[in-house]
Design an enzyme around this catalytic site. Structure first.
Site, short mmCIF file in Angstrom:
data_model
loop_
_atom_site.label_atom_id
_atom_site.label_comp_id
_atom_site.label_asym_id
_atom_site.label_seq_id
_atom_site.Cartn_x
_atom_site.Cartn_y
_atom_site.Cartn_z
N ASP A 4 -7.49 0.24 2.44
CA ASP A 4 -6.59 1.03 3.33
C ASP A 4 -5.84 0.32 4.28
O ASP A 4 -4.59 0.71 4.74
CB ASP A 4 -7.16 2.32 3.88
CG ASP A 4 -7.76 3.38 2.95
OD1 ASP A 4 -6.98 3.56 2.03
OD2 ASP A 4 -8.81 3.61 2.94
N HIS A 54 -16.72 -0.44 5.54
CA HIS A 54 -16.72 0.40 4.38
C HIS A 54 -18.06 0.94 4.13
O HIS A 54 -19.26 -0.17 4.48
CB HIS A 54 -16.43 -0.53 3.10
CG HIS A 54 -16.35 0.33 1.80
ND1 HIS A 54 -17.27 0.64 1.03
CD2 HIS A 54 -15.07 0.75 1.25
CE1 HIS A 54 -16.80 1.38 0.04
NE2 HIS A 54 -15.55 1.46 0.21
N HIS A 105 -11.22 11.05 3.46
CA HIS A 105 -11.22 10.74 2.19
C HIS A 105 -9.94 9.93 1.73
O HIS A 105 -9.89 8.88 1.46
CB HIS A 105 -11.54 11.39 1.25
CG HIS A 105 -11.76 10.99 -0.38
ND1 HIS A 105 -12.10 9.67 -0.40
CD2 HIS A 105 -11.73 11.70 -1.24
CE1 HIS A 105 -11.98 9.48 -1.86
NE2 HIS A 105 -11.96 10.66 -2.31
#
Length: 467
Positions: free
Chosen positions: A404, A349, A303
């Site tokens: 990210d 994703h 996460h």
């Protein structure tokens, strides 16, 4: 009036010509700078709306559950209500109906700044309204006034071993703040359930105000030999105070933090940290205990550690290829990575099927402020190379970069190089979304979460499969 997920989903997936309607709707804000008073006016109306909606459509099916969904982390199951944001597969996150570019346009900014103030985003998340500059300034002052830590938490933080992971320190400190919980005290004294939200609101406001102080203390103790963080300046905004306490004076870095804390704030209700806060809160645990639980989930590698993994991989690539590597050399490295059975970190994703708009706005920030940085140029090259390669493989639903893939590069550029700390920044930001949601959970009287579980034998019997 707050938008429910059902209506938000319809708006978010509607024709783009409707976006001005959404913007007009959420800009219909009260002029009051008293956030609690604004909520007090909205909540009864939303309670009535949800009551009528459930009365009319309570038995209506909204989806189906497959065996794979049950074994696959419940991915795709429509089982939660989240008022604050909706994730559209093609357009990315929408905060109360507004995309990130729209938020960057309409949310108030600091004097001379170009990025939205997180205070404005919080006001939007919790009320559904785009705030005025006066409302945002009032919220900045209120958080500054609520920011002081109790002495027992300061003592705890100053006595933690510097080898303890920053996320563990954050979890401990937030849990200890439960000693000051106004909600827990009111509950123990028998407050009526219709008033729960008011005390959850008070705790949430206190916690959001104190988190930068907790996080900065952890940073200074762990990485700066315990040098003091200094005092909160009531004239500065939430992000500016945070960066000052961290020890950074660069206004560009403060602008980056405003952007970072805004875009990481919320991502629907089903991710681990958001769902955990909702789940623990559904047991009527106070916001401190609920948020600490969410942070323990955020600390998990799947996460909250993704941007660290991206940086480690980028540094490995840079070490092997050097600066100014050609696209062909980068392509060869990507293929080498994939053929070894590894993934390209920062790409793909669970929900998105396009480039993450959180990546895009960080890329735009970098193009404006650090276009010649070697690490950013490497990230840009990878952005050109990776999607076509992943598309060629044909096994990836989303070959595009996520948030990210970029955030760590920006933090590195401005000197915040301690990767183990990055998840703490993520946690401070995520408080805005999950605590806004928690207030609405109690305002709407949502019950304790208790889904039904089944055994494999039970599932086999249910679907008529041979054991």
């Amino acid at each position: 009036m707050a938008l429910s997920r059902i209506y938000s989903s319809k708006l978010a997936s509607a024709n783009k010509n409707l976006l001005p309607v959404i913007t007009t709707y959420v800009r219909n804000a009260s002029d009051s700078t008293d956030l609690k008073a604004v909520l007090s006016e909205k909540i009864p109306k939303e309670q009535e709306r949800v009551k009528n909606f459930r009365k009319q459509f309570g038995a209506t099916k909204v989806g189906e559950v497959t065996v794979d969904m049950m074994y696959g982390g419940m991915r795709g199951i429509k089982g939660l209500v989240c008022e604050t944001s909706v994730l559209d597969p093609d357009e990315g996150i929408r905060f109360r109906g507004l995309s990130i570019p729209e938020c960057q346009k309409v949310l108030p900014k600091a004097p001379g700044g170009a990025e939205p103030l997180p205070e404005g985003l919080f006001w939007l998340l919790i009320t559904g309204d785009v705030p005025t500059k006066a409302q945002v300034d009032a919220l900045s002052r209120e958080w500054a006034n609520r920011a002081a830590l109790p002495s027992h938490v300061v003592t705890m933080l100053n006595n933690m071993p510097t080898t303890l992971h920053p996320m563990s320190q954050l979890s401990c400190a937030v849990t200890a703040l439960n000693h000051e919980s106004k909600y827990a005290k009111a509950y123990s004294e028998g407050v009526h359930k219709s008033k729960y939200w008011e005390y959850v609101y008070e705790d949430s406001m206190d916690l959001i105000a104190k988190l930068p102080v907790v996080a900065a203390t952890i940073y200074r103790n762990t990485y700066r030999d315990g040098k003091g963080i200094g005092a909160i300046d009531p004239k500065k905004d939430w992000s500016a105070n945070f960066t000052k306490m961290l020890g950074y004076e660069d206004e560009q870095f403060t602008e980056l933090m405003r952007l970072y804390l805004t875009i990481h704030s919320d991502h629907e209700g089903g991710n681990v940290s958001a769902h955990t806060v909702h789940l623990v809160g559904s047991a009527l645990s106070d916001p401190y205990l609920s948020f600490a639980a969410g942070m323990n989930g955020l600390a998990g590698p799947l996460h909250g550690l993704a941007n660290q993994e991206v940086l480690v991989w980028l540094q490995k690539l840079r070490k092997e290829l050097g600066d100014n590597a050609s696209e062909d050399k980068v392509k060869d490295f990507i293929w080498k990575t994939l053929k070894s059975g590894q993934v390209v970190p920062g790409y793909g994703h669970a929900v998105l099927r396009k480039t993450d708009p959180r990546y895009t706005c960080q890329r735009e920030f970098a193009l404006k402020h650090l276009p010649n940085d070697p690490l950013f140029q490497l990230v840009s090259n990878i952005y050109k190379v990776v999607p076509p390669i992943l598309t060629e493989l044909g096994k990836v639903k989303n070959p595009w970069p996520n948030v990210d893939a970029h955030s760590g590069v920006l933090l590195q550029y401005y000197g915040l190089k301690e990767m183990n700390y990055y998840t703490v920044l993520f946690g401070v930001s995520r408080a805005l979304g999950v605590l806004a949601s928690l207030v609405w959970d109690r305002a709407l009287g949502l019950p304790i979460e208790r889904p039904k579980s089944m055994s494999t034998d039970g599932l086999m019997k249910a679907v008529g499969a041979a054991k």
